[in-house]
Scaffold this active site. Structure first.
Site, PDB file in Angstrom:
ATOM      1  N   SER A  74       0.772  -1.108  -0.110  1.00 58.07           N
ATOM      2  CA  SER A  74       0.015   0.016   0.003  1.00 58.07           C
ATOM      3  C   SER A  74       0.745   1.309   0.000  1.00 58.07           C
ATOM      4  CB  SER A  74      -0.939  -0.177   1.324  1.00 58.07           C
ATOM      5  OG  SER A  74      -1.710   0.997   1.105  1.00 58.07           O
TER       6      SER A  74
HETATM    7  C1  LIG Z   1      -1.661   2.261  -4.594  1.00 55.54           C
HETATM    8  S1  LIG Z   1      -2.572   1.753  -3.088  1.00 55.54           S
HETATM    9  C2  LIG Z   1      -4.087   3.003  -3.220  1.00 55.54           C
HETATM   10  C3  LIG Z   1      -3.446   4.461  -3.070  1.00 55.54           C
HETATM   11  C4  LIG Z   1      -4.770   5.470  -2.484  1.00 55.54           C
HETATM   12  N1  LIG Z   1      -5.742   5.622  -3.431  1.00 55.54           N
HETATM   13  C5  LIG Z   1      -4.165   6.647  -1.880  1.00 55.54           C
HETATM   14  O1  LIG Z   1      -4.801   7.753  -2.234  1.00 55.54           O
HETATM   15  O2  LIG Z   1      -3.559   6.636  -1.007  1.00 55.54           O
HETATM   16  C6  LIG Z   1      -3.416   0.508  -3.548  1.00 55.54           C
HETATM   17  C7  LIG Z   1      -4.353  -0.129  -2.449  1.00 55.54           C
HETATM   18  O3  LIG Z   1      -5.168  -1.051  -3.003  1.00 55.54           O
HETATM   19  C8  LIG Z   1      -5.479  -1.756  -1.894  1.00 55.54           C
HETATM   20  N2  LIG Z   1      -6.254  -3.177  -2.764  1.00 55.54           N
HETATM   21  C9  LIG Z   1      -5.566  -4.172  -3.225  1.00 55.54           C
HETATM   22  N3  LIG Z   1      -6.347  -5.085  -3.524  1.00 55.54           N
HETATM   23  C10 LIG Z   1      -7.746  -4.796  -3.268  1.00 55.54           C
HETATM   24  C11 LIG Z   1      -8.906  -5.125  -3.224  1.00 55.54           C
HETATM   25  N4  LIG Z   1      -8.981  -6.279  -4.067  1.00 55.54           N
HETATM   26  N5  LIG Z   1      -9.762  -4.535  -2.922  1.00 55.54           N
HETATM   27  C12 LIG Z   1      -9.891  -3.348  -2.178  1.00 55.54           C
HETATM   28  N6  LIG Z   1      -8.342  -2.819  -2.264  1.00 55.54           N
HETATM   29  C13 LIG Z   1      -7.447  -3.537  -2.531  1.00 55.54           C
HETATM   30  C14 LIG Z   1      -4.142  -1.990  -1.124  1.00 55.54           C
HETATM   31  O4  LIG Z   1      -4.663  -2.623   0.090  1.00 55.54           O
HETATM   32  C15 LIG Z   1      -3.587  -0.663  -1.291  1.00 55.54           C
HETATM   33  O5  LIG Z   1      -3.986  -0.105  -0.039  1.00 55.54           O
END
Ligand SMILES: C[S@@+](CC[C@H](N)C(=O)[O-])C[C@H]1O[C@@H](n2cnc3c(N)ncnc32)[C@H](O)[C@@H]1O
Length: 411
Positions: A74
């Site tokens: 994340s």
């Molecule tokens: C790059 S980060 C997102 C950045 C966020 N939008 C921000 O502004 O900080 C990607 C996120 O997607 C989440 N993620 C991964 N797979 C997921 C899923 N199947 N459903 C929901 N969230 C998911 C991860 O836990 C992670 O927190």
């Protein structure tokens, strides 16, 4: 550790935020007044409280969580990607928005600014501790009206549907039917979609049960997790070499055969295609359209310095492979009449089938070069059809997913 959850009395956070947005504007990373205003308003440092202010307002992603192997799971995404995707999404005041991948909550706060007091933002994350962090950040920055849900974004969040806009901020392999079902008529989905290892941020709109792209931008994203996620496989060649082959769609590869191939002499094929060095718009899609299986060849600095492989980008290159051979994209300097750096593109291959593979990649580069010369690249588009749909007569790439068929079409 000192944390940054409050505005700085000396205004440094405001000055750094303005400098960050000015920099984005200077290269076209922000073009709309709405996204610009939102990014000047939301205090990014509050969402990454453990990062120094300069890092919070720098261009790069800020990793906030890692798994037990140290892999980042994340982050607050890099601001250029954030702004680009928000512009693709085109949120209007009053919109109901679903974000998949709450992460730090920063993007959800920007969405709340764009949707305004009449709108509503729901954001979903699969990590319980990540959800708690996003709630903390949103509350500290004054956006507690954003609803943060713990769950798998592949299921969307039907309770608050329909949504005018859905944005996915983790790399998706699939476009599940739930997103279609939860989108309002005339709605839009923006998703970093992975097609045979190539990820692009695609803005999609529905026409019946078919998604059609309205814009496609370059991006990189950490992949979605969860029961429906399909992971890319990384194989190091050999262990500790600093060279990896990464393949998509669950295909296994014989890493021992590739490691053996790497000990032999390379085959080089230069394409004769000379272009300005970057951006190589949509080239990866032409390589994916090659007949062989496609892969990415990833490289650590130590492997490049040792002369093992020299792919075109700092991270590596697109490539292709057979059971015992692989090829990847390379470049060499070409003469230039201007200050613009020019390169010739080609392929480097290893293994018994290397010469043929290198020739195949060079052919694909030439085919891309011709499309580029004919100004056809801007016409590239994608369609996502339900599983079981008929073939697309004009598809350059057909990627069959578990519950959809993705077509990449040019022309
Ligand atoms: C790059 S980060 C997102 C950045 C966020 N939008 C921000 O502004 O900080 C990607 C996120 O997607 C989440 N993620 C991964 N797979 C997921 C899923 N199947 N459903 C929901 N969230 C998911 C991860 O836990 C992670 O927190």
């Amino acid at each position: 550790m000192e944390t940054n959850t409050a505005p700085k009395e000396d205004g440094t956070d405001r000055a750094l935020r303005d400098a960050m947005v000015d920099e984005l504007r200077s290269w076209g990373g922000v073009t709309t007044v709405q996204v610009e205003a939102a990014m000047r308003t939301v205090p990014r440092h509050v969402f990454v409280p453990d990062a120094p202010l300069e890092q919070a307002y720098g261009p790069d992603s800020v990793v906030t969580h890692r798994d037990e192997n140290g892999t980042a799971i994340s982050s607050a995404s890099g601001v250029g990607v954030v702004s680009g995707m928000l512009e693709q999404l085109d949120v209007q005041p009053g919109h109901r928005v679903l974000e998949i991948g709450a992460g730090t909550g920063y993007n959800a706060a920007l969405l709340a600014e764009l949707a305004g007091p009449e709108g509503h933002v729901t954001t979903v994350d699969i990590g319980a501790d990540i959800v708690a962090g996003a709630r903390r950040g949103l509350a500290a920055a004054g956006y507690d009206r954003v609803q943060v849900i713990h769950g798998d974004g592949a299921a969307g969040h039907p309770e608050n549907a329909p949504y005018d806009r859905i944005i996915v901020t983790a790399g998706a392999w699939e476009v599940p039917p739930t997103w279609r079902e939860q989108l309002a008529p005339d709605g839009r989905l923006v998703v970093p979609l992975r097609i045979r290892g190539v990820t692009r941020s695609v803005a999609l709109e529905l026409s019946g049960d078919v998604w059609r792209s309205v814009s496609i931008d370059e991006c990189g994203f950490m992949p979605m997790h969860g029961p429906e996620a399909v992971a890319e496989l990384n194989q190091e060649l050999p262990v500790n070499s600093g060279v990896w082959i990464r393949v998509d769609d669950g295909h296994p590869v014989d890493a021992d055969a590739f490691a053996a191939a790497l000990t032999g002499a390379p085959s080089l094929a230069w394409s004769g295609v000379v272009v300005p060095w970057q951006p190589l718009v949509h080239l990866d899609f032409w390589l994916v359209g090659a007949t062989a299986q496609t892969c990415r060849v990833l490289v650590a600095d130590r492997a490049r310095e040792a002369g093992l492989v020299d792919p075109i980008y700092p991270w590596g290159s697109m490539g292709c492979y057979t059971s015992d051979s692989f090829a990847y994209l390379v470049r060499r300097p070409a003469p230039s009449d201007t200050a613009q750096e020019m390169v010739e593109l080609g392929a480097c291959a290893y293994g018994p089938d290397g010469e043929r593979l290198a020739g195949e990649v060079a052919d694909r580069v030439r085919s891309w070069g011709m499309a580029r010369a004919r100004d056809e690249l801007a016409a590239l588009r994608m369609e996502v059809h339900p599983e079981g749909s008929a073939d697309h007569p004009a598809a350059m790439i057909t990627a069959d997913k578990a519950r959809s068929r993705v077509f990449v079409i040019c022309g």
